[in-house]
Design a protein around this motif. Structure first.
Motif, PDB file in Angstrom:
ATOM      1  N   TYR A  61       0.760  -1.024  -0.138  1.00 55.52           N
ATOM      2  CA  TYR A  61       0.055   0.053   0.076  1.00 55.52           C
ATOM      3  C   TYR A  61       0.826   1.004  -0.029  1.00 55.52           C
ATOM      4  O   TYR A  61       2.153   1.099   0.296  1.00 55.52           O
ATOM      5  N   ARG A  62       0.278   2.170  -0.176  1.00 55.45           N
ATOM      6  CA  ARG A  62       1.127   3.676  -0.616  1.00 55.45           C
ATOM      7  C   ARG A  62       0.734   4.413   0.973  1.00 55.45           C
ATOM      8  O   ARG A  62      -0.448   4.287   1.599  1.00 55.45           O
ATOM      9  N   ARG A  63       1.795   5.059   1.431  1.00 54.38           N
ATOM     10  CA  ARG A  63       1.465   5.779   2.868  1.00 54.38           C
ATOM     11  C   ARG A  63       1.857   7.282   2.430  1.00 54.38           C
ATOM     12  O   ARG A  63       3.101   7.449   1.917  1.00 54.38           O
ATOM     13  N   GLN A  64       1.328   8.197   2.899  1.00 59.69           N
ATOM     14  CA  GLN A  64       1.633   9.596   2.815  1.00 59.69           C
ATOM     15  C   GLN A  64       2.250  10.054   3.957  1.00 59.69           C
ATOM     16  O   GLN A  64       1.279  10.107   5.115  1.00 59.69           O
ATOM     17  N   GLU A  65       3.036  10.972   4.268  1.00 59.35           N
ATOM     18  CA  GLU A  65       3.444  11.460   5.358  1.00 59.35           C
ATOM     19  C   GLU A  65       3.913  13.162   5.094  1.00 59.35           C
ATOM     20  O   GLU A  65       4.241  13.370   4.063  1.00 59.35           O
ATOM     21  N   ILE A  80       5.743  13.480   1.400  1.00 64.94           N
ATOM     22  CA  ILE A  80       6.659  12.282   0.905  1.00 64.94           C
ATOM     23  C   ILE A  80       5.699  10.897   1.132  1.00 64.94           C
ATOM     24  O   ILE A  80       4.640  10.730   1.885  1.00 64.94           O
ATOM     25  N   HIS A  81       5.813  10.328  -0.264  1.00 68.73           N
ATOM     26  CA  HIS A  81       5.131   8.900  -0.227  1.00 68.73           C
ATOM     27  C   HIS A  81       5.955   7.707  -0.199  1.00 68.73           C
ATOM     28  O   HIS A  81       7.221   7.937  -0.445  1.00 68.73           O
ATOM     29  N   LYS A  82       5.429   6.715   0.467  1.00 69.78           N
ATOM     30  CA  LYS A  82       6.309   5.669   0.703  1.00 69.78           C
ATOM     31  C   LYS A  82       5.185   4.480   0.093  1.00 69.78           C
ATOM     32  O   LYS A  82       4.148   4.613   0.237  1.00 69.78           O
ATOM     33  N   LEU A 110       3.280  -3.769  -9.627  1.00 72.67           N
ATOM     34  CA  LEU A 110       3.176  -4.827  -8.722  1.00 72.67           C
ATOM     35  C   LEU A 110       1.713  -5.610  -8.689  1.00 72.67           C
ATOM     36  O   LEU A 110       1.946  -7.251  -8.808  1.00 72.67           O
ATOM     37  N   GLU A 111       0.722  -4.893  -8.909  1.00 76.63           N
ATOM     38  CA  GLU A 111      -0.552  -5.544  -9.235  1.00 76.63           C
ATOM     39  C   GLU A 111      -0.390  -6.379 -10.750  1.00 76.63           C
ATOM     40  O   GLU A 111      -1.158  -7.356 -10.527  1.00 76.63           O
ATOM     41  N   ARG A 112       0.324  -5.673 -11.654  1.00 69.55           N
ATOM     42  CA  ARG A 112       0.520  -6.382 -12.855  1.00 69.55           C
ATOM     43  C   ARG A 112       1.147  -7.529 -12.900  1.00 69.55           C
ATOM     44  O   ARG A 112       0.760  -8.643 -13.313  1.00 69.55           O
ATOM     45  N   ILE A 119      -3.553  -5.126  -2.735  1.00 70.64           N
ATOM     46  CA  ILE A 119      -3.047  -3.606  -2.760  1.00 70.64           C
ATOM     47  C   ILE A 119      -3.917  -2.949  -2.121  1.00 70.64           C
ATOM     48  O   ILE A 119      -5.176  -2.940  -2.381  1.00 70.64           O
ATOM     49  N   GLY A 120      -3.532  -1.865  -1.344  1.00 71.17           N
ATOM     50  CA  GLY A 120      -4.263  -0.865  -0.745  1.00 71.17           C
ATOM     51  C   GLY A 120      -4.162  -1.261   0.907  1.00 71.17           C
ATOM     52  O   GLY A 120      -4.215  -2.358   1.050  1.00 71.17           O
TER      53      GLY A 120
END
Length: 135
Positions: A61-65, A80-82, A110-112, A119-120
């Motif tokens: 998953y994506r994390r936003q800080e 910043i995204h991770k 990754l999903e492909r 994902i998520g």
């Protein structure tokens, strides 16, 4: 650097041969400083690459800080995204230092490459994959 002459270090369960990894790295999609191939996700570390085997990843998953920085004339806020990766052995890896579009692009690849990766983010998934929710 040529993928066939690079040194690859395994950091999850699945191990591949260096020659096989070299070919996969050469064909991998490069996103920022990371490369995502059919076999693995490659992360630079000094003069080598560590790899996370694609089939070991079960959740991403994506994390936003938000980060506050000082400028000469005041303060500025930055995002910043991770991309956070989890394995079945509950290993957690962060792909950091990217923008939102790069993070989204990594998740799409990754999903492909491995449709079985979940994902998520949700609290339910956190409970499912690591057994508890973080405070």
């Amino acid at each position: 650097m040529d993928g066939r002459t690079m040194k690859f270090i395994r950091i999850t369960e699945t191990e591949f041969g260096n020659e096989e990894l070299g070919r996969d790295y050469e064909a991998a999609k490069k996103v920022g400083r990371y490369a995502i191939g059919k076999l693995a996700v490659y992360c630079p570390k000094m003069f080598k690459y560590v790899y996370i085997a694609m089939n070991d990843i079960i959740w991403a998953y994506r994390r936003q800080e938000a980060v506050e920085g000082k400028l000469c004339c005041g303060k500025a806020n930055f995002e910043i995204h991770k991309v956070i990766l989890y394995t079945a052995k509950k290993q957690r890896f962060e792909l950091a230092g990217m923008g939102m579009e790069q993070a989204k692009q990594i998740l799409a690849i990754l999903e492909r490459e491995n449709p079985s990766i979940d994902i998520g983010y949700s609290k339910e998934k956190e409970t499912q994959y690591i057994g508890k929710t973080q405070a």
